[in-house]
Design a protein around this motif. Structure first.
Motif, PDB file in Angstrom:
ATOM      1  N   ASN A  44       0.886  -1.243   0.025  1.00 31.91           N
ATOM      2  CA  ASN A  44      -0.189  -0.034  -0.241  1.00 31.91           C
ATOM      3  C   ASN A  44       0.963   1.368   0.030  1.00 31.91           C
ATOM      4  OD1 ASN A  44      -1.882  -1.994   0.468  1.00 31.91           O
ATOM      5  ND2 ASN A  44      -2.583  -0.937   2.180  1.00 31.91           N
ATOM      6  N   GLU A  53      -6.186   6.943  -3.990  1.00 25.05           N
ATOM      7  CA  GLU A  53      -6.082   6.455  -5.411  1.00 25.05           C
ATOM      8  C   GLU A  53      -5.887   4.814  -5.053  1.00 25.05           C
ATOM      9  OE1 GLU A  53      -3.725   6.127  -9.214  1.00 25.05           O
ATOM     10  OE2 GLU A  53      -3.856   8.130  -8.231  1.00 25.05           O
ATOM     11  N   PHE A  54      -5.123   4.357  -4.666  1.00 27.33           N
ATOM     12  CA  PHE A  54      -5.116   2.690  -4.167  1.00 27.33           C
ATOM     13  C   PHE A  54      -6.252   2.253  -3.639  1.00 27.33           C
ATOM     14  CE2 PHE A  54      -3.944  -0.470  -1.304  1.00 27.33           C
ATOM     15  CZ  PHE A  54      -3.559  -1.375  -2.166  1.00 27.33           C
ATOM     16  N   ALA A  56      -9.313   3.306  -3.315  1.00 31.42           N
ATOM     17  CA  ALA A  56     -10.399   3.430  -4.138  1.00 31.42           C
ATOM     18  C   ALA A  56     -10.706   2.263  -5.071  1.00 31.42           C
ATOM     19  CB  ALA A  56     -10.795   4.687  -4.743  1.00 31.42           C
ATOM     20  N   GLN A  57      -9.628   1.463  -5.333  1.00 33.20           N
ATOM     21  CA  GLN A  57      -9.710   0.563  -6.133  1.00 33.20           C
ATOM     22  C   GLN A  57      -9.569  -0.995  -5.348  1.00 33.20           C
ATOM     23  OE1 GLN A  57     -10.443   1.004  -9.212  1.00 33.20           O
ATOM     24  NE2 GLN A  57     -10.344   3.133  -8.612  1.00 33.20           N
ATOM     25  N   ALA A  58      -9.247  -0.945  -3.951  1.00 35.96           N
ATOM     26  CA  ALA A  58      -8.997  -1.960  -3.293  1.00 35.96           C
ATOM     27  C   ALA A  58     -10.369  -2.597  -2.775  1.00 35.96           C
ATOM     28  CB  ALA A  58      -8.262  -1.531  -1.960  1.00 35.96           C
ATOM     29  N   PRO A  59     -10.409  -3.864  -2.624  1.00 37.31           N
ATOM     30  CA  PRO A  59     -11.466  -4.675  -2.251  1.00 37.31           C
ATOM     31  C   PRO A  59     -12.272  -3.945  -0.965  1.00 37.31           C
ATOM     32  CG  PRO A  59      -9.977  -6.266  -2.416  1.00 37.31           C
ATOM     33  CD  PRO A  59      -9.257  -4.786  -2.825  1.00 37.31           C
ATOM     34  N   ALA A  61     -12.916  -0.953  -0.645  1.00 35.54           N
ATOM     35  CA  ALA A  61     -13.972   0.040  -1.038  1.00 35.54           C
ATOM     36  C   ALA A  61     -15.269  -0.344  -1.490  1.00 35.54           C
ATOM     37  CB  ALA A  61     -13.156   0.962  -2.031  1.00 35.54           C
ATOM     38  N   GLY A  62     -15.453  -1.549  -1.916  1.00 39.02           N
ATOM     39  CA  GLY A  62     -16.563  -2.273  -2.423  1.00 39.02           C
ATOM     40  C   GLY A  62     -17.353  -3.388  -1.423  1.00 39.02           C
TER      41      GLY A  62
END
Length: 126
Positions: A44, A53-54, A56-59, A61-62
Motif C-alpha cells: 500500500n 487512489e489505491f 478506491a480500487q481495493a476490495p 471500497a466495495g
C-alpha cells in the motif's frame, strides 16, 4: 484537555470517518488523512493522494464493513471490523491501527485475516 476527553475526540473522529467510508464516501479520506500520511501495510502506498487512489480500487471500497469495536487513547484508534466483499459471505477480520495528530490521521497499520469455516472457530472471530 485531559486524556479521556482527547481519547473520546480521537474515537469520535475515527468513528465518523469509518461510517462515511463504509457508506461509500471514499472522499472522506481527503479530510481525514494528512498530506504526508504514512502507510505501513505491504504493497500500500504512503501519501494521502496515492493512498486514496489505491484504496478506491481495493476490495475494502466495495465491501460491506461491519464495525465490531473501537479502542482509542489520546493518539491512536484501533478499529476491529468484519469486511465482507461481494460474493464472500465469510469475508475477513480486519484490525486497523490509526495514529492521529490533531484532527488528522498520520499513520496506519493493519492486520487482515480470512474468516475460516465456523467449525474452526467455535468461539467466533468477533
Amino acid at each position: 484537555m485531559n486524556d479521556n476527553t482527547q481519547a473520546q475526540r480521537v474515537k469520535d473522529l475515527v468513528l465518523r470517518g469509518f461510517a462515511e467510508f463504509a457508506a461509500g464516501n471514499v472522499g472522506i479520506l481527503r479530510t481525514l488523512l494528512r498530506e504526508d500520511f504514512v502507510e505501513h501495510s505491504p504493497g500500500n502506498p504512503s501519501g494521502r493522494e496515492a493512498f486514496i487512489e489505491f484504496i478506491a480500487q481495493a476490495p475494502v471500497a466495495g465491501s460491506r464493513l461491519v464495525l465490531k469495536r473501537v479502542i482509542a487513547d489520546d493518539r491512536y484508534a484501533v478499529v476491529h471490523y468484519h469486511m465482507v466483499p461481494p460474493g464472500d459471505e465469510r469475508g475477513v477480520a480486519v484490525v486497523d491501527i490509526w495514529r492521529l495528530e490533531g484532527d488528522q490521521i498520520v499513520e496506519h497499520w493493519d492486520v487482515v485475516q480470512p474468516v475460516p469455516e465456523p467449525a474452526e472457530i467455535p468461539n467466533g472471530m468477533f
